[in-house]
Design an enzyme around this catalytic site. Structure first.
Site, mmCIF file in Angstrom:
data_model
loop_
_atom_site.group_PDB
_atom_site.id
_atom_site.type_symbol
_atom_site.label_atom_id
_atom_site.label_comp_id
_atom_site.label_asym_id
_atom_site.label_seq_id
_atom_site.Cartn_x
_atom_site.Cartn_y
_atom_site.Cartn_z
ATOM 1 N N GLY A 57 56.247 37.524 23.593
ATOM 2 C CA GLY A 57 55.937 36.206 23.043
ATOM 3 C C GLY A 57 57.194 35.415 22.792
ATOM 4 C CG ASN A 58 57.586 31.533 23.156
ATOM 5 O OD1 ASN A 58 57.296 30.677 22.320
ATOM 6 N ND2 ASN A 58 56.975 31.621 24.318
#
Ligand code: CTP
Length: 224
Positions: free
Chosen positions: A30-31
């Site tokens: 993810g980020n």
């Protein structure tokens, strides 16, 4: 919805937030994108009279007033499908999402276990570039991209504007206090023969200023 706003009568598609690329049933890549900028732009575009479709990655944000339709997705591939399901009718596309550049080559249906024989090696494959794909269509909507830059914001922004064949690019200053995940931001807004700096402000104010810019450039292009 305002009938005489800057974007009255226009259909606007906005993607926002991160994408999550699942590795196994409990893990993902993810980020740090919160989706706040994209949601603020969706709110501002709705307030300016646009019919807004918001394609949202996994975020903890309520749908802003004035958004006609929200499509929730998780991965980059789902985001691309959702964008492409609505893009034909769009007048303007604004790509604010922090789309994961890669996903794992093969998702594991079972939780990957620690093995004494060694650590797993994840093979990654590149995700499609949703923004570039929309910009490559013909006919295409007015296309606005975002860029997160830590250095050489203008220079890198101009390169990205040209490389992805965008009508407009909003380059984000990212550091510890602005940009990804923060409440404030500043933007360098660029187009082929011009640009404007939008100074640091809370994201809702900045979104309003950006929407005014988009509306002006959109109208200029239509009347060119
Ligand atoms: N984007 C997209 N699909 C991707 C990757 C990015 O639609 N698979 C869009 C983003 O929504 C954003 C812009 O492209 O509008 C960002 O471009 P990108 O080249 O990913 O820029 P950065 O994240 O700034 O990365 P880099 O500087 O490494 O090129």
């Amino acid at each position: 919805m305002s009938r005489d706003g800057l974007l009255a009568g226009l259909k606007v598609v906005i993607d926002a937030g991160p994408t999550c690329e699942d590795i196994d049933p409990v893990r993902f890549l993810g980020n740090r994108s919160s989706g706040k900028m994209g949601f603020a732009i969706a709110a501002a575009a709705g307030a300016a009279g646009a019919e807004v479709t918001l394609v949202a990655g996994p975020v903890a944000l309520a749908t802003p007033a004035g958004v006609a339709r929200r499509i929730d997705v998780r991965s980059a591939l789902q985001m691309r499908d959702a964008v492409f399901s609505v893009i034909d009718a769009a007048d303007i596309f604004i790509a604010t999402a922090a789309v994961a550049d890669w996903r794992v080559a093969s998702y594991s249906e079972r939780k990957i276990k620690k093995e004494p024989s060694g650590t797993p090696i994840l093979e990654l494959v590149e995700n499609p570039d949703i923004l570039a794909e929309v910009a490559a269509r013909s006919p295409r909507p007015f296309v606005v991209g975002f860029a997160a830059e830590t250095d050489h914001v203008l220079e890198n922004g101009r390169k990205k504007l040209a490389r992805k064949k965008l009508d407009m690019l909003a380059a984000n200053h990212v550091d510890a206090t602005s940009g990804i995940g923060a409440d404030d931001n500043a933007l360098e807004v660029l187009w082929a023969d011009g640009g404007v700096s939008l100074p640091r402000a809370p994201k809702p104010d900045l979104a309003k200023a950006l929407v005014a810019c988009i509306a002006a450039r959109y109208r200029a292009r239509m009347h060119a």
